[in-house]
Design an enzyme around this catalytic site. Structure first.
Site, PDB file in Angstrom:
ATOM      1  CD  GLU A 231      -2.581   1.109   2.713  1.00 37.29           C
ATOM      2  OE1 GLU A 231      -3.103   2.154   3.153  1.00 37.29           O
ATOM      3  OE2 GLU A 231      -2.704  -0.003   3.277  1.00 37.29           O
ATOM      4  CG  ASP A 233      -1.539   4.996   2.889  1.00 36.23           C
ATOM      5  OD1 ASP A 233      -2.377   4.403   2.202  1.00 36.23           O
ATOM      6  OD2 ASP A 233      -1.167   4.607   4.012  1.00 36.23           O
ATOM      7  CD  GLU A 236      -3.933   6.929   5.397  1.00 35.97           C
ATOM      8  OE1 GLU A 236      -4.965   6.267   5.652  1.00 35.97           O
ATOM      9  OE2 GLU A 236      -2.821   6.700   5.900  1.00 35.97           O
ATOM     10  CG  HIS A 247       1.521   1.010   4.837  1.00 38.57           C
ATOM     11  ND1 HIS A 247       1.429   0.903   6.200  1.00 38.57           N
ATOM     12  CD2 HIS A 247       0.916   2.179   4.512  1.00 38.57           C
ATOM     13  CE1 HIS A 247       0.796   1.946   6.689  1.00 38.57           C
ATOM     14  NE2 HIS A 247       0.473   2.753   5.681  1.00 38.57           N
ATOM     15  NE  ARG A 270       0.608  -1.786  14.303  1.00 39.05           N
ATOM     16  CZ  ARG A 270      -0.449  -1.322  13.633  1.00 39.05           C
ATOM     17  NH1 ARG A 270      -1.613  -1.922  13.769  1.00 39.05           N
ATOM     18  NH2 ARG A 270      -0.345  -0.265  12.854  1.00 39.05           N
ATOM     19  CD1 TRP A 403      -5.375   6.032  13.486  1.00 37.31           C
ATOM     20  CD2 TRP A 403      -4.069   6.884  11.885  1.00 37.31           C
ATOM     21  NE1 TRP A 403      -6.066   5.964  12.298  1.00 37.31           N
ATOM     22  CE2 TRP A 403      -5.290   6.473  11.306  1.00 37.31           C
ATOM     23  CE3 TRP A 403      -3.088   7.441  11.076  1.00 37.31           C
ATOM     24  CZ2 TRP A 403      -5.551   6.625   9.947  1.00 37.31           C
ATOM     25  CZ3 TRP A 403      -3.354   7.595   9.714  1.00 37.31           C
ATOM     26  CH2 TRP A 403      -4.582   7.183   9.169  1.00 37.31           C
TER      27      TRP A 403
END
Length: 438
Positions: A231, A233, A236, A247, A270, A403
């Protein structure tokens, strides 16, 4: 309140997979783009398609919902194989784009509305993809040694909302060849680095097994499988804070995960999963630049702006390794250089490089998962394989967007580097609040 975020985009199977219904004729919104890779810009007649999760899912023989609210109907879906055979997703009619989903386009400009009160339902947020000019496959972007330019307007987005524009390594046909499903024409095949479990169909099959309805989201839940991929981004953001973030993953393409490899937070896995969920974010406010982005600031979030994102290679060619992701802004005819890190112990980096990622994560005390998953070279390799453009508007039932625009984790010490992410109060980002007020 109308929340407008995007304005102009420049730049033979053994198993029969999930199928499309025939009750509603599918319509794709026109939204053209400019391709300037040859040195001369040409218009590509691209269109926008609605994600499969937002579509009516009903029995193949009639009009009865297979999925209502956040639950599957067990009479149609006692197991995933039976559910896949019994249920279809249907088209999005031209009138439903605005009337049901609050999305409109004039052919060049796309506007997304957060809450839309339709004739039969209340719609929250949306996610759409760019289709190529054949209308059957996603428009594929290979961004290495390129720059991507898009105009955005996040001025109507308050704390707690995220108007996102990003790329993911989806399959060009949405899985039609691989799984025999309805494909990109019906918005299938989504994946991202969070390995989401909420996708109703994965690998051409209903994700209904072990489905758990959400306690907080009346429209969502989580199935047995997640779906993972690289991914990138680009944007955002809301009117208060913004970031761009690569990512990585240690897999290639569209990958169905199960168990530990999904990297689920609730199982404390995670950093054991196949994708880097944190990413390497360049977020000005988090980097202690509190006057760079916002109303009346250097980049004025109360006005439309142009994002320029450059993917720079080691040797200036398409075949070189990706070594830097650089951001520029343009507003009111002026080019605005990106801001730089403003923290003790870290060089004044003004773009995403492997060195930037390592240095900032060290100061923040973050896990070096981006480097562990391959850093910028791995992202460049993924971009070589091709990515699909995603545009979405969403709220956050997990972390209330803290976040992005407040402080995170919520129990963190805001005097410590990296905890403060934006100027928003921590009590105004809940889905209950934003859905009621915006």
């Amino acid at each position: 309140m109308k929340t407008q975020i995007f304005t102009l985009l420049c730049v033979a199977l053994a198993v029969r997979g999930q199928q499309a219904g025939t009750q509603t004729e599918e319509f794709h919104l026109p939204m053209s783009m400019e391709d300037c890779t040859s040195g001369t810009c040409t218009t590509v007649m691209t269109t926008v398609v609605m994600d499969s999760n937002w579509r009516w899912t009903h029995d193949s023989a009639g009009y009865t919902n297979c999925y209502s609210g956040n639950t599957w109907d067990s009479s149609f879906c006692p197991d995933a194989a039976t559910c896949t055979q019994n249920c279809v997703i249907d088209g999005v009619a031209e009138a439903d784009w605005t009337g049901t989903y609050g999305i409109s386009s004039d052919g060049f400009e796309l506007s997304l509305t957060f809450v839309t009160e339709g004739a039969y339902s209340k719609n929250i947020g949306s996610r759409v993809y760019l289709l190529g000019d054949d209308g059957a496959n996603y428009q594929m972007f290979k961004l290495k040694n390129r720059q991507f330019v898009i105009d955005v307007d996040s001025s109507g987005l308050p704390c707690g909302l995220n108007g996102a524009m990003y790329f993911v390594e989806m399959e060009e046909d949405g899985g039609k060849a691989s799984y025999g499903n309805a494909g990109a024409e019906y918005g299938l095949g989504y994946c991202d680095a969070q390995c989401p479990h909420d996708m109703k169909f994965i690998n051409g099959e209903a994700n209904s097994d072990e489905w758990v309805p959400s306690d907080t989201d009346p429209n969502s839940g989580a199935g047995k499988y997640g779906i993972c991929c690289f991914e990138m981004d680009i944007w955002e953001a809301n009117s208060q804070a913004q970031s761009y973030t690569p990512h990585d993953c240690n897999i290639q393409g569209y990958y169905r995960c199960e168990g530990v490899e999904c990297g689920d937070n609730d199982s404390d896995d995670r950093y054991s999963g196949v994708c880097d969920k944190d990413g390497c974010d360049f977020a000005p406010y988090r980097l202690n630049q509190h006057e760079f982005y916002g109303t009346g600031m250097t980049v004025d979030s109360s006005q439309k702006l142009t994002l320029i994102t450059q993917f720079i290679t080691s040797d200036g060619t398409d075949t070189g390794d990706l070594v830097e992701i650089r951001r520029l802004y343009m507003q009111n005819g002026n080019v605005i250089q990106n801001t730089a890190v403003n923290m003790a112990g870290v060089d004044a980096y003004d773009s995403v490089t492997d060195e930037y990622c390592t240095a900032t994560k060290d100061v923040f005390g973050d896990v070096q998962d981006f480097a562990a998953k391959g850093g910028l070279k791995a992202m460049g390799d993924s971009l070589d394989r091709g990515h699909v453009l995603v545009m979405s508007l969403w709220d956050d039932h997990l972390a209330e967007m803290h976040w992005l625009d407040a402080w995170y984790p919520e129990d963190g010490d805001v005097s410590q580097p990296g905890i403060l992410r934006g100027p928003c109060p921590i009590d105004v980002g809940s889905p209950a609040y934003v859905e009621a007020n915006f």
